[in-house]
Design a protein around this motif. Sequence first.
Motif, PDB file in Angstrom:
ATOM      1  N   SER A   1       0.345  24.950 -26.879  1.00  0.00           N
ATOM      2  CA  SER A   1      -0.272  24.188 -25.789  1.00  0.00           C
ATOM      3  C   SER A   1      -1.189  25.073 -24.963  1.00  0.00           C
ATOM      4  N   ASP A   2      -2.188  24.431 -24.391  1.00  0.00           N
ATOM      5  CA  ASP A   2      -2.969  25.107 -23.361  1.00  0.00           C
ATOM      6  C   ASP A   2      -2.067  25.183 -22.117  1.00  0.00           C
ATOM      7  N   LYS A   3      -1.852  26.392 -21.625  1.00  0.00           N
ATOM      8  CA  LYS A   3      -0.858  26.581 -20.544  1.00  0.00           C
ATOM      9  C   LYS A   3      -1.181  25.735 -19.309  1.00  0.00           C
ATOM     10  N   ALA A   4      -2.457  25.746 -18.922  1.00  0.00           N
ATOM     11  CA  ALA A   4      -2.840  25.011 -17.707  1.00  0.00           C
ATOM     12  C   ALA A   4      -2.651  23.506 -17.926  1.00  0.00           C
ATOM     13  N   ALA A   5      -3.038  23.032 -19.112  1.00  0.00           N
ATOM     14  CA  ALA A   5      -2.910  21.593 -19.387  1.00  0.00           C
ATOM     15  C   ALA A   5      -1.438  21.189 -19.438  1.00  0.00           C
ATOM     16  N   LEU A   6      -0.607  22.066 -20.010  1.00  0.00           N
ATOM     17  CA  LEU A   6       0.822  21.771 -20.112  1.00  0.00           C
ATOM     18  C   LEU A   6       1.452  21.641 -18.719  1.00  0.00           C
ATOM     19  N   ALA A   7       1.165  22.621 -17.857  1.00  0.00           N
ATOM     20  CA  ALA A   7       1.747  22.591 -16.508  1.00  0.00           C
ATOM     21  C   ALA A   7       1.245  21.373 -15.748  1.00  0.00           C
ATOM     22  N   ALA A   8      -0.056  21.106 -15.881  1.00  0.00           N
ATOM     23  CA  ALA A   8      -0.627  19.964 -15.149  1.00  0.00           C
ATOM     24  C   ALA A   8      -0.018  18.656 -15.655  1.00  0.00           C
ATOM     25  N   ALA A   9       0.178  18.555 -16.959  1.00  0.00           N
ATOM     26  CA  ALA A   9       0.733  17.316 -17.537  1.00  0.00           C
ATOM     27  C   ALA A   9       2.169  17.103 -17.055  1.00  0.00           C
ATOM     28  N   ALA A  10       2.965  18.182 -17.045  1.00  0.00           N
ATOM     29  CA  ALA A  10       4.365  18.049 -16.617  1.00  0.00           C
ATOM     30  C   ALA A  10       4.431  17.697 -15.130  1.00  0.00           C
TER      31      ALA A  10
ATOM     32  N   PHE B   1       5.926  20.038 -24.039  1.00  0.00           N
ATOM     33  CA  PHE B   1       5.812  19.117 -22.898  1.00  0.00           C
ATOM     34  C   PHE B   1       7.187  18.599 -22.474  1.00  0.00           C
ATOM     35  N   LEU B   2       7.982  18.167 -23.451  1.00  0.00           N
ATOM     36  CA  LEU B   2       9.300  17.603 -23.117  1.00  0.00           C
ATOM     37  C   LEU B   2      10.176  18.680 -22.461  1.00  0.00           C
ATOM     38  N   SER B   3      10.137  19.906 -22.991  1.00  0.00           N
ATOM     39  CA  SER B   3      10.940  20.999 -22.417  1.00  0.00           C
ATOM     40  C   SER B   3      10.493  21.293 -20.990  1.00  0.00           C
ATOM     41  N   HIS B   4       9.188  21.335 -20.802  1.00  0.00           N
ATOM     42  CA  HIS B   4       8.651  21.649 -19.478  1.00  0.00           C
ATOM     43  C   HIS B   4       9.029  20.550 -18.487  1.00  0.00           C
ATOM     44  N   LEU B   5       8.844  19.318 -18.903  1.00  0.00           N
ATOM     45  CA  LEU B   5       9.133  18.185 -18.006  1.00  0.00           C
ATOM     46  C   LEU B   5      10.614  18.171 -17.616  1.00  0.00           C
ATOM     47  N   ALA B   6      11.473  18.598 -18.542  1.00  0.00           N
ATOM     48  CA  ALA B   6      12.916  18.604 -18.243  1.00  0.00           C
ATOM     49  C   ALA B   6      13.227  19.509 -17.039  1.00  0.00           C
ATOM     50  N   THR B   7      12.383  20.484 -16.784  1.00  0.00           N
ATOM     51  CA  THR B   7      12.650  21.403 -15.663  1.00  0.00           C
ATOM     52  C   THR B   7      12.036  20.910 -14.357  1.00  0.00           C
ATOM     53  N   THR B   8      11.134  19.931 -14.420  1.00  0.00           N
ATOM     54  CA  THR B   8      10.463  19.512 -13.180  1.00  0.00           C
ATOM     55  C   THR B   8      10.839  18.088 -12.744  1.00  0.00           C
ATOM     56  N   VAL B   9      11.428  17.325 -13.633  1.00  0.00           N
ATOM     57  CA  VAL B   9      11.653  15.895 -13.356  1.00  0.00           C
ATOM     58  C   VAL B   9      12.872  15.682 -12.450  1.00  0.00           C
TER      59      VAL B   9
END
Length: 569
Positions: A195-204, A333-341
Amino acid sequence: MSSLPTKYTVGDYLAERLAQIGIRHHFVVPGDYNLVLLDKLQANPNLTEVGCANELNCSLAAEGYARANGVSACVVTFSVGALSAFNGTGSAYAENLPLILISGSPNTNDASQFHLLHHTLGTTDYSYQLEMAKKITCCAVAVARAHEAPRLIDRAIRHALLARKPCYIEIPTNLSGAECVRPGPISAVTDPVTSDKAALAAAANCASEYLSGKLKPVILVGPKLRRAGDGAEQALIKLAEAMGCAVAVQPAAKGMFPEDHKQFVGIFWGTVSTDAADSIVHWADALLCVGTAFTDYSTVGWTAMPDIPLMAAEMDHVTFPGAHFSRVRLGEFLSHLATTVKFNNSTMIEYNRLKPDPVLVRTATPSDELTRKEISRQIQALLDSKTTLFVETGDSWFNGVQLKLPPGALFEIEMAWGHIGWSIPAAFGYALRHPDRKIIVMVGDGSFQVTAQEVSQMVRFNLPITIVLINNRGYTIEVEIHDGSYNKIKNWNYALLVQAFNGEDGNAKGLTAKTAGELQDAIKAAEENTKGPTLIECSIDQDDCSRELITWGHFVAAANARPPRLPGV
Ligand code: TPU
Ligand code: MG
């Protein structure tokens, strides 16, 4: 056993690349345009050649192998072979599987000499097959000179692996044995795009914010979740637990979220959903769609298309109402979102209030005439953590979707392409890669007639696959969509037929069951037959089909029959 060559040819190059990406079996039908190539593939010690009865079956066997292995190869001859193999290639495209279709082609001198050739259209333009392949693969290449082979082969395979789609490689008959360089590091072909790091963080962040403004989130899981690889299935479980919400699963994704998980609320298939999954999906005010595929079939003729804005997490991008992020890998994305949701279990609380009580299934007495329900009851008892269940187009889709998968059990369905006959060669291809799994195929009589020959490969490779053939004397699924005399078929003696495939040395068993007791005995015999396939022909009444098939058929028929819309109306 042969060893890797010191001097490489185009054929050796391809063989080594196939082995390096994890292919252990390649599916073939020989023809004079590919014979030298087949010799080269055979010479690679890491590849096992698997001959098929025809190219349609060959491509579908490779399709099934890709389900088990992540990638597969199918090698055919020009036109007479390739045009049949295009069908399984289409399936791989629709089902998101990287199948590498390899075709032999005419000698490089023939086109410029305007020669007419066998196995062709009888014109002197031999580019048509490549042009056709371009439409049904993500990358189609034709090697015209040996020195171009490494670049073209690597490009096609890399595209297929990244896109999770089939690719096409055409090799002229006089180039397979032509010298070329040895392969460079395989990482150049296989390294994933992260993933593009910035896009991943922004998406999550965008997703957590969107969800925090909603009261009733639900996750809907689709078939592209497994195809995405990169740990996406495990990441989804973490995300679901972090959210605490209801998780519904599309029919083509059955088994991709564990059915014994307390947040699993059933298969969402509109009015033919299981466990009332539709009532909670339609109640949601936010739907996180993970690798979903909404088609006329999965939405029951568009009647179950959710009518709220969808959040779609796809294999390589995410799209929410008002936002889109490219180059975001699904697993990441799913892993990242799990930490912010934020945790919100409102849909689980509601679901636990409305979920239907378990249905009490009546056990038939041994002398009772066999019914669809009794077949399902007995198959249910067979499923364990090592089972992979294949369900074919027809009432088998509906009967299979309603079964409960125990932890570890896997489910395979070809709902996007929907080619009757898929399950026999696909289960064969799959079984070669997973000989340790207990493979059960639920297939109708009409579908079986399309690809029956491939049972003979199950015999040849001593694969103990259990085929439960439901003989309702015709194309019942078609009857429910639109009836006519064309839905009747010639009955066969299916049990005898599979025994004919034994020749002088096979171990296939063919059994028939007309009563509940006969089915019980046949299943026992199938379990004891560890050296070959067992086909159990289950005879049921022509009108004994699932309520779900009838209901679904009515809505699909209505969708098919919509009159043309006039421009401007
Ligand atoms: O359970 P049941 O009787 O519906 O299953 P069976 O007996 O396997 O019949 C399947 C009938 C069917 C057809 C003829 N389902 N879809 N089709 C249309 C079709 C035609 N050709 C291909 C290659 N795939 C199709 N899905
Ligand atoms: Mg039938």
